[in-house]
Design a protein around this motif. Structure first.
Motif, PDB file in Angstrom:
ATOM      1  N   TRP A  17       0.839  -1.205   0.000  1.00  0.00           N
ATOM      2  CA  TRP A  17       0.000   0.000   0.000  1.00  0.00           C
ATOM      3  C   TRP A  17       0.870   1.249   0.000  1.00  0.00           C
ATOM      4  O   TRP A  17       0.575   2.224  -0.701  1.00  0.00           O
ATOM      5  CB  TRP A  17      -0.922  -0.014   1.227  1.00  0.00           C
ATOM      6  N   GLU A  18       1.940   1.221   0.777  1.00  0.00           N
ATOM      7  CA  GLU A  18       2.851   2.364   0.830  1.00  0.00           C
ATOM      8  C   GLU A  18       3.441   2.661  -0.541  1.00  0.00           C
ATOM      9  O   GLU A  18       3.567   3.818  -0.943  1.00  0.00           O
ATOM     10  CB  GLU A  18       3.968   2.093   1.842  1.00  0.00           C
ATOM     11  N   LYS A  19       3.791   1.606  -1.279  1.00  0.00           N
ATOM     12  CA  LYS A  19       4.374   1.784  -2.608  1.00  0.00           C
ATOM     13  C   LYS A  19       3.368   2.351  -3.603  1.00  0.00           C
ATOM     14  O   LYS A  19       3.739   3.006  -4.579  1.00  0.00           O
ATOM     15  CB  LYS A  19       4.905   0.454  -3.130  1.00  0.00           C
ATOM     16  N   GLU A  20       2.099   2.098  -3.353  1.00  0.00           N
ATOM     17  CA  GLU A  20       1.055   2.521  -4.289  1.00  0.00           C
ATOM     18  C   GLU A  20       0.592   3.956  -4.069  1.00  0.00           C
ATOM     19  O   GLU A  20      -0.221   4.462  -4.845  1.00  0.00           O
ATOM     20  CB  GLU A  20      -0.158   1.588  -4.167  1.00  0.00           C
ATOM     21  N   GLN A  21       1.079   4.606  -3.026  1.00  0.00           N
ATOM     22  CA  GLN A  21       0.673   5.986  -2.770  1.00  0.00           C
ATOM     23  C   GLN A  21       1.172   6.881  -3.902  1.00  0.00           C
ATOM     24  O   GLN A  21       2.342   6.862  -4.259  1.00  0.00           O
ATOM     25  CB  GLN A  21       1.219   6.474  -1.427  1.00  0.00           C
ATOM     26  N   LYS A  22       0.262   7.653  -4.459  1.00  0.00           N
ATOM     27  CA  LYS A  22       0.579   8.439  -5.650  1.00  0.00           C
ATOM     28  C   LYS A  22       0.844   9.902  -5.303  1.00  0.00           C
ATOM     29  O   LYS A  22       0.507  10.396  -4.231  1.00  0.00           O
ATOM     30  CB  LYS A  22      -0.573   8.374  -6.654  1.00  0.00           C
ATOM     31  N   ASP A  23       1.422  10.585  -6.280  1.00  0.00           N
ATOM     32  CA  ASP A  23       1.640  12.014  -6.144  1.00  0.00           C
ATOM     33  C   ASP A  23       0.292  12.728  -6.186  1.00  0.00           C
ATOM     34  O   ASP A  23      -0.717  12.157  -6.593  1.00  0.00           O
ATOM     35  CB  ASP A  23       2.515  12.492  -7.302  1.00  0.00           C
ATOM     36  N   LEU A  24       0.282  13.998  -5.776  1.00  0.00           N
ATOM     37  CA  LEU A  24      -0.933  14.802  -5.871  1.00  0.00           C
ATOM     38  C   LEU A  24      -1.379  14.877  -7.320  1.00  0.00           C
ATOM     39  O   LEU A  24      -0.563  14.994  -8.229  1.00  0.00           O
ATOM     40  CB  LEU A  24      -0.668  16.226  -5.367  1.00  0.00           C
ATOM     41  N   TRP A  25      -2.666  14.821  -7.530  1.00  0.00           N
ATOM     42  CA  TRP A  25      -3.174  15.014  -8.869  1.00  0.00           C
ATOM     43  C   TRP A  25      -2.842  16.427  -9.328  1.00  0.00           C
ATOM     44  O   TRP A  25      -2.751  17.361  -8.543  1.00  0.00           O
ATOM     45  CB  TRP A  25      -4.689  14.819  -8.894  1.00  0.00           C
ATOM     46  N   PHE A  26      -2.683  16.574 -10.633  1.00  0.00           N
ATOM     47  CA  PHE A  26      -2.294  17.869 -11.187  1.00  0.00           C
ATOM     48  C   PHE A  26      -3.257  18.964 -10.766  1.00  0.00           C
ATOM     49  O   PHE A  26      -2.870  20.060 -10.377  1.00  0.00           O
ATOM     50  CB  PHE A  26      -2.238  17.770 -12.710  1.00  0.00           C
ATOM     51  N   TRP A  27      -4.571  18.656 -10.821  1.00  0.00           N
ATOM     52  CA  TRP A  27      -5.556  19.682 -10.482  1.00  0.00           C
ATOM     53  C   TRP A  27      -5.577  19.980  -9.002  1.00  0.00           C
ATOM     54  O   TRP A  27      -6.102  20.995  -8.571  1.00  0.00           O
ATOM     55  CB  TRP A  27      -6.945  19.301 -10.982  1.00  0.00           C
ATOM     56  N   GLN A 167       0.662  14.627   8.402  1.00  0.00           N
ATOM     57  CA  GLN A 167       1.594  15.146   7.401  1.00  0.00           C
ATOM     58  C   GLN A 167       1.753  14.150   6.252  1.00  0.00           C
ATOM     59  O   GLN A 167       1.799  14.535   5.077  1.00  0.00           O
ATOM     60  CB  GLN A 167       2.944  15.438   8.046  1.00  0.00           C
ATOM     61  N   PHE A 168       1.809  12.858   6.577  1.00  0.00           N
ATOM     62  CA  PHE A 168       1.925  11.824   5.545  1.00  0.00           C
ATOM     63  C   PHE A 168       0.728  11.868   4.605  1.00  0.00           C
ATOM     64  O   PHE A 168       0.872  11.801   3.383  1.00  0.00           O
ATOM     65  CB  PHE A 168       2.022  10.443   6.199  1.00  0.00           C
ATOM     66  N   ALA A 169      -0.466  11.983   5.176  1.00  0.00           N
ATOM     67  CA  ALA A 169      -1.687  11.977   4.366  1.00  0.00           C
ATOM     68  C   ALA A 169      -1.744  13.167   3.417  1.00  0.00           C
ATOM     69  O   ALA A 169      -2.336  13.077   2.339  1.00  0.00           O
ATOM     70  CB  ALA A 169      -2.913  11.980   5.278  1.00  0.00           C
ATOM     71  N   LEU A 170      -1.102  14.273   3.777  1.00  0.00           N
ATOM     72  CA  LEU A 170      -1.163  15.499   2.979  1.00  0.00           C
ATOM     73  C   LEU A 170       0.001  15.662   2.026  1.00  0.00           C
ATOM     74  O   LEU A 170      -0.007  16.560   1.188  1.00  0.00           O
ATOM     75  CB  LEU A 170      -1.212  16.715   3.912  1.00  0.00           C
ATOM     76  N   ILE A 173       4.380  12.270  -3.120  1.00  0.00           N
ATOM     77  CA  ILE A 173       5.054  10.975  -3.040  1.00  0.00           C
ATOM     78  C   ILE A 173       6.450  11.086  -2.432  1.00  0.00           C
ATOM     79  O   ILE A 173       6.892  10.199  -1.689  1.00  0.00           O
ATOM     80  CB  ILE A 173       5.112  10.309  -4.442  1.00  0.00           C
ATOM     81  N   VAL A 174       7.145  12.188  -2.711  1.00  0.00           N
ATOM     82  CA  VAL A 174       8.487  12.387  -2.136  1.00  0.00           C
ATOM     83  C   VAL A 174       8.374  12.587  -0.629  1.00  0.00           C
ATOM     84  O   VAL A 174       9.129  12.000   0.156  1.00  0.00           O
ATOM     85  CB  VAL A 174       9.188  13.588  -2.801  1.00  0.00           C
ATOM     86  N   GLY A 175       7.402  13.393  -0.228  1.00  0.00           N
ATOM     87  CA  GLY A 175       7.212  13.635   1.198  1.00  0.00           C
ATOM     88  C   GLY A 175       6.794  12.381   1.940  1.00  0.00           C
ATOM     89  O   GLY A 175       7.249  12.136   3.061  1.00  0.00           O
ATOM     90  N   LYS A 176       5.936  11.575   1.319  1.00  0.00           N
ATOM     91  CA  LYS A 176       5.486  10.333   1.962  1.00  0.00           C
ATOM     92  C   LYS A 176       6.664   9.406   2.216  1.00  0.00           C
ATOM     93  O   LYS A 176       6.783   8.799   3.286  1.00  0.00           O
ATOM     94  CB  LYS A 176       4.449   9.636   1.079  1.00  0.00           C
ATOM     95  N   LYS A 177       7.545   9.273   1.232  1.00  0.00           N
ATOM     96  CA  LYS A 177       8.707   8.394   1.391  1.00  0.00           C
ATOM     97  C   LYS A 177       9.606   8.872   2.523  1.00  0.00           C
ATOM     98  O   LYS A 177      10.081   8.083   3.339  1.00  0.00           O
ATOM     99  CB  LYS A 177       9.505   8.320   0.089  1.00  0.00           C
ATOM    100  N   ALA A 178       9.817  10.183   2.593  1.00  0.00           N
ATOM    101  CA  ALA A 178      10.672  10.745   3.641  1.00  0.00           C
ATOM    102  C   ALA A 178      10.077  10.488   5.019  1.00  0.00           C
ATOM    103  O   ALA A 178      10.796  10.132   5.967  1.00  0.00           O
ATOM    104  CB  ALA A 178      10.869  12.235   3.408  1.00  0.00           C
TER     105      ALA A 178
END
Length: 258
Positions: A17-27, A167-170, A173-178
């Motif tokens: 699940w952690e690997k599947e977390q995506k970047d913010l959508w463009f919009w 903070q993780f939820a917000l 993808i770079v921030g989540k990994k950190a």
């Protein structure tokens, strides 16, 4: 007691699940711009009130403040016949923890929906009230999830972990990994003791959902937008909190086999 193989399987699912977390959508990224425009239209007294409410999050980290949940109420959900303690919960099967956690999340999702509908009714003037109220609801939801897995948010270190969950939820993808590296690959106590800039988390919370809140600023129509947006937001935060707390509990259960 669960088998080691079962716990390892559950841990593997969370890591997937952690690997599947995506970047913010463009919009969602460009959506922060209209919210800055909306800020300029918001009366000063609303901004002042918003700032006062955001300051309370700092008090939450230090003392729990008004956001601290009733621990005894949550513990009673585990048994109607005898009082449970945090230590009792830690010895329960993971399935029971999941059951109580899902019940708590469902209640908070419903509350968020009605809260969003209520504040959406007033348009721009109730919008600034909705954001700190939703932040408080997010903190309470994460505290209840912590208790469901046998962690005590009355402890300051645990409240710091809760802010990290938020903070993780917000984060992108770079921030989540950190954040994952900080919480699970380094010394957690050292990481949490160095937690700074909680205001950054608060403002990110506000800005990330700016495009959604822009729609909620429309009187009357904001009722529908507000109900859907708040429920979705709490659902996303609750999912992150459940996964991170579940991971901690599994890791501790696996340690008992060594």
């Amino acid at each position: 007691m669960e088998s080691k193989a079962f716990l390892e399987e559950q841990l593997s699912a969370i890591e997937q699940w952690e690997k599947e977390q995506k970047d913010l959508w463009f919009w969602e990224k460009i959506g922060r711009l209209p919210f800055q425009w909306l800020d300029r239209l918001t009366p000063k007294f609303v901004h002042d009130k918003l700032g006062q409410l955001l300051d309370e999050v700092g008090h939450y980290i230090q003392t729990g403040g008004q956001y601290l949940v009733n621990k005894e109420h949550i513990l009673r959900l585990f048994s109607e016949t005898e009082p449970y303690t945090i230590e009792d919960i830690r010895r329960l099967p993971l399935a029971k923890m999941d059951e109580v956690c899902d019940q708590l999340i469902a209640k908070r999702q419903t509350f968020a929906k009605y809260q969003g509908a209520t504040t959406g009714f007033g348009g721009i003037f109730t919008l600034a009230i909705d954001i700190p109220a939703l932040l408080g609801l997010a903190l309470k939801t994460l505290q209840e999830i912590a208790l469901a897995y046998g962690f005590d948010p009355h402890d300051k270190q645990e409240r710091m972990f809760i802010v990290k969950c938020l903070q993780f939820a917000l984060s992108d993808i770079v921030g989540k990994k950190a954040i994952l590296d900080e919480l699970f690959k380094t010394n957690r106590q050292q990481t949490l003791s160095q937690l700074q800039g909680w205001r950054e988390v608060v403002w990110t919370f506000r800005d990330q959902y700016g495009w959604k809140k822009l729609f909620q600023a429309i009187p009357i129509a904001g009722v529908l937008f507000g109900a859907w947006m708040n429920k979705t937001m709490i659902s996303d935060i609750a999912e992150a909190g459940k996964m991170l707390y579940r991971k901690r509990r599994i890791i501790e259960k696996l340690a008992a086999f060594q």
